[in-house]
Design a protein around this motif. Sequence first.
Motif, PDB file in Angstrom:
ATOM      1  N   ILE A   4      -9.338  -2.855 -45.139  1.00 31.10           N
ATOM      2  CA  ILE A   4      -8.850  -3.709 -46.221  1.00 31.10           C
ATOM      3  C   ILE A   4      -9.614  -5.023 -46.254  1.00 31.10           C
ATOM      4  CG2 ILE A   4      -7.029  -4.914 -44.921  1.00 31.10           C
ATOM      5  CD1 ILE A   4      -5.229  -4.635 -47.335  1.00 31.10           C
ATOM      6  N   VAL A   5     -10.079  -5.476 -45.067  1.00 31.64           N
ATOM      7  CA  VAL A   5     -10.894  -6.686 -44.995  1.00 31.64           C
ATOM      8  C   VAL A   5     -12.300  -6.418 -45.499  1.00 31.64           C
ATOM      9  CG1 VAL A   5     -11.884  -8.388 -43.438  1.00 31.64           C
ATOM     10  CG2 VAL A   5      -9.531  -7.621 -43.097  1.00 31.64           C
ATOM     11  N   ASN A   6     -12.860  -5.279 -45.111  1.00 34.95           N
ATOM     12  CA  ASN A   6     -14.244  -4.961 -45.475  1.00 34.95           C
ATOM     13  C   ASN A   6     -14.436  -4.766 -46.968  1.00 34.95           C
ATOM     14  OD1 ASN A   6     -15.149  -5.080 -42.826  1.00 34.95           O
ATOM     15  ND2 ASN A   6     -14.533  -2.970 -42.427  1.00 34.95           N
ATOM     16  N   GLU A   7     -13.363  -4.562 -47.736  1.00 34.67           N
ATOM     17  CA  GLU A   7     -13.480  -4.423 -49.189  1.00 34.67           C
ATOM     18  C   GLU A   7     -14.071  -5.669 -49.827  1.00 34.67           C
ATOM     19  OE1 GLU A   7      -9.790  -3.370 -50.926  1.00 34.67           O
ATOM     20  OE2 GLU A   7      -9.490  -1.620 -49.658  1.00 34.67           O
ATOM     21  N   PHE A   8     -13.990  -6.809 -49.140  1.00 29.29           N
ATOM     22  CA  PHE A   8     -14.468  -8.066 -49.705  1.00 29.29           C
ATOM     23  C   PHE A   8     -15.879  -8.401 -49.262  1.00 29.29           C
ATOM     24  CE2 PHE A   8      -9.860  -8.301 -49.485  1.00 29.29           C
ATOM     25  CZ  PHE A   8      -9.545  -8.682 -50.772  1.00 29.29           C
ATOM     26  N   ASN A   9     -16.598  -7.427 -48.706  1.00 31.29           N
ATOM     27  CA  ASN A   9     -17.860  -7.696 -48.044  1.00 31.29           C
ATOM     28  C   ASN A   9     -18.969  -8.173 -48.967  1.00 31.29           C
ATOM     29  OD1 ASN A   9     -19.395  -7.769 -45.649  1.00 31.29           O
ATOM     30  ND2 ASN A   9     -20.388  -5.853 -46.223  1.00 31.29           N
ATOM     31  N   GLN A 140     -19.106 -11.600 -58.784  1.00 30.86           N
ATOM     32  CA  GLN A 140     -18.579 -12.757 -59.506  1.00 30.86           C
ATOM     33  C   GLN A 140     -18.133 -12.367 -60.912  1.00 30.86           C
ATOM     34  OE1 GLN A 140     -21.688 -15.709 -59.301  1.00 30.86           O
ATOM     35  NE2 GLN A 140     -20.957 -16.497 -57.345  1.00 30.86           N
ATOM     36  N   SER A 141     -18.892 -11.493 -61.561  1.00 26.48           N
ATOM     37  CA  SER A 141     -18.515 -11.031 -62.897  1.00 26.48           C
ATOM     38  C   SER A 141     -17.171 -10.315 -62.865  1.00 26.48           C
ATOM     39  CB  SER A 141     -19.595 -10.100 -63.447  1.00 26.48           C
ATOM     40  OG  SER A 141     -19.235  -9.604 -64.719  1.00 26.48           O
ATOM     41  N   LEU A 142     -16.980  -9.469 -61.850  1.00 27.39           N
ATOM     42  CA  LEU A 142     -15.715  -8.753 -61.700  1.00 27.39           C
ATOM     43  C   LEU A 142     -14.568  -9.722 -61.445  1.00 27.39           C
ATOM     44  CD1 LEU A 142     -14.206  -6.026 -61.420  1.00 27.39           C
ATOM     45  CD2 LEU A 142     -14.750  -6.123 -58.975  1.00 27.39           C
ATOM     46  N   GLN A 143     -14.788 -10.684 -60.552  1.00 31.90           N
ATOM     47  CA  GLN A 143     -13.734 -11.643 -60.224  1.00 31.90           C
ATOM     48  C   GLN A 143     -13.318 -12.458 -61.447  1.00 31.90           C
ATOM     49  OE1 GLN A 143     -14.189 -14.076 -56.670  1.00 31.90           O
ATOM     50  NE2 GLN A 143     -15.685 -12.618 -55.886  1.00 31.90           N
ATOM     51  N   LEU A 144     -14.311 -12.962 -62.179  1.00 27.11           N
ATOM     52  CA  LEU A 144     -14.007 -13.803 -63.335  1.00 27.11           C
ATOM     53  C   LEU A 144     -13.291 -13.028 -64.429  1.00 27.11           C
ATOM     54  CD1 LEU A 144     -17.310 -15.865 -63.557  1.00 27.11           C
ATOM     55  CD2 LEU A 144     -15.054 -16.730 -62.924  1.00 27.11           C
ATOM     56  N   SER A 145     -13.566 -11.726 -64.511  1.00 29.71           N
ATOM     57  CA  SER A 145     -12.972 -10.911 -65.565  1.00 29.71           C
ATOM     58  C   SER A 145     -11.553 -10.466 -65.242  1.00 29.71           C
ATOM     59  CB  SER A 145     -13.843  -9.674 -65.825  1.00 29.71           C
ATOM     60  OG  SER A 145     -15.125 -10.042 -66.263  1.00 29.71           O
ATOM     61  N   TYR A 146     -11.265 -10.182 -63.962  1.00 33.18           N
ATOM     62  CA  TYR A 146     -10.019  -9.500 -63.644  1.00 33.18           C
ATOM     63  C   TYR A 146      -9.156 -10.149 -62.567  1.00 33.18           C
ATOM     64  CZ  TYR A 146     -12.184  -5.744 -66.297  1.00 33.18           C
ATOM     65  OH  TYR A 146     -12.782  -5.017 -67.293  1.00 33.18           O
ATOM     66  N   MET A 147      -9.696 -11.060 -61.773  1.00 31.12           N
ATOM     67  CA  MET A 147      -8.934 -11.580 -60.642  1.00 31.12           C
ATOM     68  C   MET A 147      -8.369 -12.960 -60.906  1.00 31.12           C
ATOM     69  SD  MET A 147     -11.312 -10.354 -57.432  1.00 31.12           S
ATOM     70  CE  MET A 147     -10.274 -11.172 -56.223  1.00 31.12           C
ATOM     71  N   ARG A 152      -9.020 -14.713 -55.337  1.00 35.12           N
ATOM     72  CA  ARG A 152     -10.410 -15.126 -55.232  1.00 35.12           C
ATOM     73  C   ARG A 152     -10.596 -16.141 -54.106  1.00 35.12           C
ATOM     74  NH1 ARG A 152     -10.911 -16.883 -61.201  1.00 35.12           N
ATOM     75  NH2 ARG A 152     -12.857 -17.869 -60.560  1.00 35.12           N
ATOM     76  N   VAL A 153      -9.629 -17.037 -53.958  1.00 32.74           N
ATOM     77  CA  VAL A 153      -9.675 -17.993 -52.848  1.00 32.74           C
ATOM     78  C   VAL A 153      -9.527 -17.257 -51.517  1.00 32.74           C
ATOM     79  CG1 VAL A 153      -8.499 -19.937 -51.753  1.00 32.74           C
ATOM     80  CG2 VAL A 153      -8.864 -19.940 -54.223  1.00 32.74           C
ATOM     81  N   CYS A 154      -8.600 -16.300 -51.474  1.00 35.75           N
ATOM     82  CA  CYS A 154      -8.431 -15.490 -50.260  1.00 35.75           C
ATOM     83  C   CYS A 154      -9.727 -14.765 -49.912  1.00 35.75           C
ATOM     84  CB  CYS A 154      -7.309 -14.473 -50.451  1.00 35.75           C
ATOM     85  SG  CYS A 154      -5.660 -15.171 -50.608  1.00 35.75           S
ATOM     86  N   ALA A 155     -10.356 -14.160 -50.919  1.00 31.93           N
ATOM     87  CA  ALA A 155     -11.602 -13.417 -50.689  1.00 31.93           C
ATOM     88  C   ALA A 155     -12.694 -14.335 -50.165  1.00 31.93           C
ATOM     89  CB  ALA A 155     -12.047 -12.741 -51.983  1.00 31.93           C
ATOM     90  N   ALA A 156     -12.740 -15.570 -50.685  1.00 30.26           N
ATOM     91  CA  ALA A 156     -13.743 -16.519 -50.214  1.00 30.26           C
ATOM     92  C   ALA A 156     -13.529 -16.842 -48.737  1.00 30.26           C
ATOM     93  CB  ALA A 156     -13.689 -17.799 -51.046  1.00 30.26           C
ATOM     94  N   ASN A 228      -5.163  -8.392 -51.970  1.00 35.74           N
ATOM     95  CA  ASN A 228      -5.024  -7.130 -52.704  1.00 35.74           C
ATOM     96  C   ASN A 228      -3.753  -7.090 -53.522  1.00 35.74           C
ATOM     97  OD1 ASN A 228      -7.404  -5.890 -52.026  1.00 35.74           O
ATOM     98  ND2 ASN A 228      -6.586  -4.809 -50.268  1.00 35.74           N
ATOM     99  N   GLU A 229      -2.686  -7.630 -52.977  1.00 26.96           N
ATOM    100  CA  GLU A 229      -1.398  -7.636 -53.670  1.00 26.96           C
ATOM    101  C   GLU A 229      -1.457  -8.465 -54.948  1.00 26.96           C
ATOM    102  OE1 GLU A 229       3.035  -9.583 -52.977  1.00 26.96           O
ATOM    103  OE2 GLU A 229       1.797  -9.085 -51.234  1.00 26.96           O
ATOM    104  N   LYS A 230      -2.215  -9.582 -54.893  1.00 26.23           N
ATOM    105  CA  LYS A 230      -2.286 -10.510 -56.032  1.00 26.23           C
ATOM    106  C   LYS A 230      -3.549 -10.322 -56.869  1.00 26.23           C
ATOM    107  CE  LYS A 230       1.350 -12.821 -54.539  1.00 26.23           C
ATOM    108  NZ  LYS A 230       2.650 -12.839 -55.282  1.00 26.23           N
ATOM    109  N   MET A 231      -4.260  -9.214 -56.650  1.00 27.03           N
ATOM    110  CA  MET A 231      -5.607  -9.034 -57.188  1.00 27.03           C
ATOM    111  C   MET A 231      -5.684  -9.110 -58.717  1.00 27.03           C
ATOM    112  SD  MET A 231      -8.771  -8.305 -56.179  1.00 27.03           S
ATOM    113  CE  MET A 231      -8.658  -7.381 -54.644  1.00 27.03           C
ATOM    114  N   LEU A 232      -4.896  -8.310 -59.410  1.00 25.90           N
ATOM    115  CA  LEU A 232      -5.077  -8.153 -60.857  1.00 25.90           C
ATOM    116  C   LEU A 232      -4.082  -8.957 -61.639  1.00 25.90           C
ATOM    117  CD1 LEU A 232      -5.685  -4.298 -61.008  1.00 25.90           C
ATOM    118  CD2 LEU A 232      -7.383  -6.123 -60.886  1.00 25.90           C
TER     119      LEU A 232
END
Length: 234
Positions: A4-9, A140-147, A152-156, A228-232
Amino acid sequence: MNDIVNEFNLLNPWLDYLPFTWQELKPKSEQIRFEKHETIFHQNEVGHYIYLIESGRVRLFLISPNGEEKALAIIGKNGLLGECSLNGDSRYATNAITASDVILHRISIPTFFDFLSNNPQYIQQTLDLITKKYRLLCSQSLQLSYMKALPRVCAAFIQLSLQYGVRIGENQVQVTISFTHQEMANLLGTTRVTIAKNIKWLEDHSYIVKKGKLYMINNIEELAELANEKMLFP
């Protein structure tokens, strides 16, 4: 580490302390220094040089027609700048400004091409760095469009911990690189106030804690689950 962590690689906009060596390129360069907040090159400027970072960090960003800034990445030691000008257009695709005092090696584009021709072992790491930047732009395109902002802060934080973290406990990680709220806001395409608000929420709920200028993640897997819970968007 949990998958679950590696998904943000691929989401890390800090490309610092890169595992590359450019020792044979440096003698063909001119060493130059810039102070913090100095411009190295401008977006759409005709490119004549490639820059290798010896020390310090450089911020790459775009300026919209109405003057708004969108940060793309922060490039550090062993990173290249200006390789976006290697095509037929020969123009820099971004602006580059120093985020700290910086020492660079400046190489003319013809010299760089000649170097790669005579030292093909360096082609792989040049392509590797270009690919890292491409994947970053896709993420970044995916994050700006859907997250939303919080994941996004968590992923950073997760990516900072993966690249610059020191494991303290089973899931506790100390991030060893410092940054400002404004730097993170620029990279995530949001405001400093939004970053400050979300970081405070993470601190208040004990996901992270700040010690001096550095942050520590109390449980990286719980932080990834929160993201992941707050993703979309609902």
